[in-house]
Design a protein around this motif. Structure first.
Motif, PDB file in Angstrom:
ATOM      1  N   SER A 230       0.787  -1.245   0.000  1.00 27.18           N
ATOM      2  CA  SER A 230       0.000   0.000   0.000  1.00 27.18           C
ATOM      3  C   SER A 230       0.816   1.290   0.000  1.00 27.18           C
ATOM      4  O   SER A 230       0.315   2.310  -0.486  1.00 27.18           O
ATOM      5  CB  SER A 230      -1.001   0.004   1.163  1.00 27.18           C
ATOM      6  N   PRO A 231       2.055   1.340   0.523  1.00 24.17           N
ATOM      7  CA  PRO A 231       2.807   2.600   0.420  1.00 24.17           C
ATOM      8  C   PRO A 231       3.125   3.044  -1.019  1.00 24.17           C
ATOM      9  O   PRO A 231       3.673   4.120  -1.215  1.00 24.17           O
ATOM     10  CB  PRO A 231       4.089   2.318   1.223  1.00 24.17           C
ATOM     11  N   THR A 232       2.772   2.210  -1.997  1.00 22.73           N
ATOM     12  CA  THR A 232       2.871   2.669  -3.390  1.00 22.73           C
ATOM     13  C   THR A 232       2.037   3.931  -3.592  1.00 22.73           C
ATOM     14  O   THR A 232       2.312   4.720  -4.494  1.00 22.73           O
ATOM     15  CB  THR A 232       2.388   1.594  -4.391  1.00 22.73           C
ATOM     16  N   LEU A 233       1.023   4.115  -2.744  1.00 21.50           N
ATOM     17  CA  LEU A 233       0.187   5.323  -2.815  1.00 21.50           C
ATOM     18  C   LEU A 233       1.016   6.591  -2.672  1.00 21.50           C
ATOM     19  O   LEU A 233       0.666   7.639  -3.219  1.00 21.50           O
ATOM     20  CB  LEU A 233      -0.877   5.291  -1.699  1.00 21.50           C
ATOM     21  N   LEU A 234       2.145   6.490  -1.957  1.00 23.64           N
ATOM     22  CA  LEU A 234       3.029   7.639  -1.735  1.00 23.64           C
ATOM     23  C   LEU A 234       4.327   7.525  -2.525  1.00 23.64           C
ATOM     24  O   LEU A 234       5.243   8.317  -2.334  1.00 23.64           O
ATOM     25  CB  LEU A 234       3.366   7.764  -0.244  1.00 23.64           C
ATOM     26  N   GLY A 235       4.406   6.517  -3.393  1.00 27.10           N
ATOM     27  CA  GLY A 235       5.658   6.285  -4.104  1.00 27.10           C
ATOM     28  C   GLY A 235       6.732   5.710  -3.200  1.00 27.10           C
ATOM     29  O   GLY A 235       7.922   5.829  -3.474  1.00 27.10           O
ATOM     30  N   MET A 236       6.329   5.051  -2.102  1.00 25.04           N
ATOM     31  CA  MET A 236       7.284   4.504  -1.127  1.00 25.04           C
ATOM     32  C   MET A 236       7.049   3.014  -0.902  1.00 25.04           C
ATOM     33  O   MET A 236       7.369   2.471   0.156  1.00 25.04           O
ATOM     34  CB  MET A 236       7.178   5.265   0.194  1.00 25.04           C
ATOM     35  N   GLY A 237       6.473   2.369  -1.913  1.00 25.46           N
ATOM     36  CA  GLY A 237       6.194   0.947  -1.782  1.00 25.46           C
ATOM     37  C   GLY A 237       7.390   0.087  -2.128  1.00 25.46           C
ATOM     38  O   GLY A 237       8.446   0.569  -2.522  1.00 25.46           O
ATOM     39  N   ILE A 238       7.221  -1.212  -1.955  1.00 26.18           N
ATOM     40  CA  ILE A 238       8.202  -2.174  -2.453  1.00 26.18           C
ATOM     41  C   ILE A 238       7.431  -3.313  -3.105  1.00 26.18           C
ATOM     42  O   ILE A 238       6.396  -3.753  -2.587  1.00 26.18           O
ATOM     43  CB  ILE A 238       9.147  -2.694  -1.354  1.00 26.18           C
ATOM     44  N   THR A 239       7.919  -3.751  -4.262  1.00 24.93           N
ATOM     45  CA  THR A 239       7.234  -4.761  -5.057  1.00 24.93           C
ATOM     46  C   THR A 239       8.195  -5.881  -5.406  1.00 24.93           C
ATOM     47  O   THR A 239       9.273  -5.635  -5.943  1.00 24.93           O
ATOM     48  CB  THR A 239       6.688  -4.150  -6.361  1.00 24.93           C
ATOM     49  N   GLY A 240       7.796  -7.107  -5.089  1.00 22.46           N
ATOM     50  CA  GLY A 240       8.513  -8.276  -5.578  1.00 22.46           C
ATOM     51  C   GLY A 240       7.846  -8.722  -6.869  1.00 22.46           C
ATOM     52  O   GLY A 240       6.624  -8.665  -6.978  1.00 22.46           O
ATOM     53  N   TYR A 241       8.635  -9.146  -7.831  1.00 25.19           N
ATOM     54  CA  TYR A 241       8.021  -9.584  -9.095  1.00 25.19           C
ATOM     55  C   TYR A 241       8.825 -10.697  -9.741  1.00 25.19           C
ATOM     56  O   TYR A 241      10.015 -10.888  -9.480  1.00 25.19           O
ATOM     57  CB  TYR A 241       7.853  -8.409 -10.056  1.00 25.19           C
TER      58      TYR A 241
END
Length: 267
Positions: free
Chosen positions: A120-131
């Protein structure tokens, strides 16, 4: 690049905002697709220059990348009701928890699939994503996906897809664990007679400061704990209670249960 997002909820819209903010796509090259007709007006206010559609009305999808951001429990129904046919050149990026690449490929009859787990911190551009990605996706295609994911924070490529369920439990669900702890600390503050707003300020600033110490100190976590917990002091009294209640064990077990649930979502 043209991008379509199926599932214009919080995560789908936060991705859209990041892509536009960093000018990775143009407004007119973004197509937002929702199953909820009541959301159309609100989405149109936020994205006035982008195309917005009801899922059932989409018969042709002109996009290089299709992001699937629906709830994992809804995916089978959504996949079974596509009115459009995916082209071989189109890439699918799933940000659904638990649904494995093979299942996505089978239900969509489409090979070009990347699976990602943001938080959810992707909302602030501070997320982390595994892919991770299906076989056959080129390095240059992965670099393009990574550029998009990095606009929402940071991303980490995983060769082993099985690890994504752990990422889901650790960082995907992770923000809620911190909110849970913060909430308990704020309530303890109010029980001690501290005004709620003041209690929130103390706890949030403490959390922020602790994060920066973790990030900037050469000491490990045990050493940082010892720096605060002097023998016979107040911190030691709190930590002793946490150990007696096996708080650490409960937190670890909860995260392992979250991973188990992620695996169950694949059905």
């Amino acid at each position: 690049m043209k991008i379509a997002i199926i599932g214009a909820g919080n995560m789908g819209l936060s991705f859209s905002k990041s892509f536009l903010k960093y000018e990775l796509i143009k407004h007119q090259d973004l197509h937002l697709i929702t199953r909820n007709e009541n959301k159309i007006k609100k989405i149109a206010e936020e994205f006035p220059k982008s195309q917005i559609s009801i899922f059932e009305n989409v018969e042709n999808l002109d996009a290089d990348l299709i992001i699937i951001a629906v709830k994992p429990q809804d995916f089978s129904h959504v996949a079974g009701n596509f009115k459009f046919k995916l082209k071989e050149t189109q890439m699918v990026l799933s940000i659904m928890a638990g649904i494995k690449i093979e299942k996505i490929q089978n239900l969509l009859n489409h090979k070009m699939v990347v699976r990602a787990m943001p938080n959810s911190p992707t909302l602030l551009g501070m997320g982390i994503t595994g892919y991770t990605a299906a076989d056959g996706i080129s390095f240059s295609q992965l670099i393009n996906i990574e550029r998009l994911l990095n606009s929402t924070g940071r991303s980490v490529y995983l060769e082993n897809e099985e690890l994504l369920d752990g990422v889901t439990a650790l960082s995907g669900s992770g923000p809620a664990y911190f909110y849970y702890i913060v909430d308990a600390m704020i309530k303890a503050g109010t029980e001690m007679g501290i005004d709620e707003n003041l209690s929130k300020l103390f706890v949030k600033q403490t959390m922020l400061g602790a994060y920066h110490l973790i990030n900037n100190s050469d000491k490990n976590l045990e050493e940082l704990i010892r720096d605060v917990a002097s023998k016979g002091g107040t911190t030691e009294a709190a930590l002793k209670t946490f150990d007696e209640k096996d708080l650490k064990g409960s937190l670890k077990q909860g995260i392992l249960n979250a991973e188990k649930r992620a695996k169950e979502l694949n059905g």
